[in-house]
Design an enzyme around this catalytic site. Sequence first.
Site, mmCIF file in Angstrom:
data_model
loop_
_atom_site.group_PDB
_atom_site.id
_atom_site.type_symbol
_atom_site.label_atom_id
_atom_site.label_comp_id
_atom_site.label_asym_id
_atom_site.label_seq_id
_atom_site.Cartn_x
_atom_site.Cartn_y
_atom_site.Cartn_z
ATOM 1 N NE ARG A 1 -2.819 -0.104 -0.440
ATOM 2 C CZ ARG A 1 -2.690 -1.158 -1.094
ATOM 3 N NH1 ARG A 1 -2.936 -0.976 -2.734
ATOM 4 N NH2 ARG A 1 -1.622 -1.591 -1.054
ATOM 5 C CE LYS B 1 -1.036 -3.243 -8.304
ATOM 6 N NZ LYS B 1 0.004 -3.624 -7.413
ATOM 7 C CE LYS C 1 0.457 0.655 -8.143
ATOM 8 N NZ LYS C 1 1.444 0.501 -6.651
ATOM 9 C CB CYS D 1 3.319 -8.228 2.068
ATOM 10 S SG CYS D 1 3.417 -8.155 0.769
ATOM 11 C CB CYS E 1 9.253 -9.005 -2.478
ATOM 12 S SG CYS E 1 7.380 -8.524 -3.276
ATOM 13 C CB CYS F 1 5.547 -1.641 -1.849
ATOM 14 S SG CYS F 1 4.931 -2.811 -3.014
#
Length: 562
Positions: A73, A204, A206, A430, A469, A473
């Site tokens: 990515r 993470k 964002k 995934c 899931c 995302c």
Amino acid sequence: MDSKINPNEIIKAESRFLRGTLRESIVDPVTGALSPDDAQISKFHGFYEQDDRDLRLVRQERFLEPFYSFMLRARLPGGICTPHQWLVIDALGRELGNGSIRLTTRQTFQFHGILKRQLKPLIQRINQAMIDSIGGCGDVNRNVLCNPNPERSGLHAEVHRWAKRISEHLLPKTRAYHEIWLDGEPVAGGESEPIYGETYLPRKFKTAVAIPPHNDVDVYTNDLGFVAIAQEEQLEGFNVLAGGGMGVTHDDTTTFPRLADELGFIRPDQTLAVAEAVVTVQRDFGNRISRRHARLKYTIEKMGLENFKTEVEKRAGVQFEPPRSVRFTTQGDRYGWVRNENGNWHLTLYIENGRVSDSDGSSMMTGLRKIAEIHQGDFRITPNQNLIVAGIADYDKELIDSLARQYGLIADTESPTRLASIACVALPTCPQAMAEAERYFPDLLKKVEHLATQHGIDDSAIVMRMTGCPNGCARPYVAEIGLIGKGPGRYNLQLGGDGTGQRLNRLFRKNLNESELLDTLDRLFRNYSTHRKQDERFGDYVIRSGLVKAVVNPAEDYHATE
Ligand code: SRM
Ligand code: SF4
């Protein structure tokens, strides 16, 4: 070290600023995989180890190791790239990836199916094109989102510069990436990470920058948000938001999606100090024991918003002013041709679920390549997985329009709901997917469109999002209809987003198979069609009619009605 500390913290601490044994792992011929610790460290370099889940069983039966490959990515602040860069991305997707390019919900692109030995050449070639993948993934600030529509070009350009500056300011400072992938000189010692420290963030992180009235970046779902405040196209500053996040774990009521809170207004020159302060508060106060509870949203719930804000003000040397009033009216993209104040044209193309490929009779990938070969402006990946061919002069408009038509890139027959909908990647790449999303959603949408037509609501652009899931995302918890994978062929149905990304939806029905889902939507659409007020959105209708209760405080009442 505390024995309860999450093992990832130890891996980071011992990685010598993200080096680990990646050099050794990528040349190890015995396996297509990395060592388990390197598979964690690799994320900070922008790539994930995956295996083709369609092949798992067959390979297991033959005593073969899983068919390992990698997803890479890139970091692409605000989603902007040049036609030359697009041509490089296109070539790499075909030569070293699985023949496709995946545009993501965070305005960048991914390659899937890269073999271990191809990682270094791939990273070198994107870097030669001035694109990197540092912090594409990992416990650092990820790709910074920014409204990509250059409709108000002067203001947009300035705001985009801020998105880029935030991204660069929050980059890890380690030279590991340059050493390992770009054959940079090893650092003799004394390296440090002034913002992150040697264990980086607990999780993470964002950041998004929005330009009202468009909330295409879903700014409230980010850990850190900046909402541009402008007066007559002059940027005055930003309302700062903190604590948004989507990820949930099924049946764990200690996890919840959350919209970011407003901290207050700042001037542009305070932006980097505030961004850094929010990141360092999360670094120091975030949960390093349970990764499930480690995002900033939980840190803010634990500290209390006022304490969090005071700590940010202290560290940034900034006093927040009261937030300015803002109004968001849209969540998705606007398709087709738009002309901006400079007289340039922009063409927004619908890319179904962000997958650019030439498969299934489509020649989309070729079409975009043909456009890139002659285009003089730039390309902008949107936060809804679409692509804008931007900055087209009058004299090129006709040619680009005819190429787009020739290669089937103009979405003039798609329904409003399809154009407003997105799905995450899910199977087969995934590892977290419990159900299909990208591969199944287009077919399901056909059936939903049929229902919408039957009930006479096919003019409604219902924001519908599917994920394989509960990680979220495709940001399904702010959709009017959210479908969250629960198991093969089964989805939780969430209802009640407001179509502008400012309201969370809530679980309506659990674990539905396709026919149960369509039956439920059939009833809901019938009622909506009969009882909606003029111009009332589907998400507003389900809240007004009491079918679902709006979420007031997600930490306390998100799971209340399950
Ligand atoms: Fe995501 C993990 C794909 C945007 C929340 N996400 C993953 C992984 C890497 C699976 C994994 O853990 O190994 C997926 C790779 C699938 C594949 O094969 O490509 C994956 N996420 C994606 C993308 C490609 C979805 C898409 O269809 O576009 C998006 C890439 C964004 C990017 O370019 O950086 C993507 N992921 C998001 C978003 C939306 C956003 O950021 O605006 C979210 C929800 C917002 C948020 O973070 O709260 C999101 N992804 C997650 C989570 C849950 C995090 C949490 O707080 O619980 C995971 C799992 C994790 O981190 O452990 C995850
Ligand atoms: Fe994978 Fe789940 Fe993200 Fe979909 S939502 S890409 S299934 S992690």
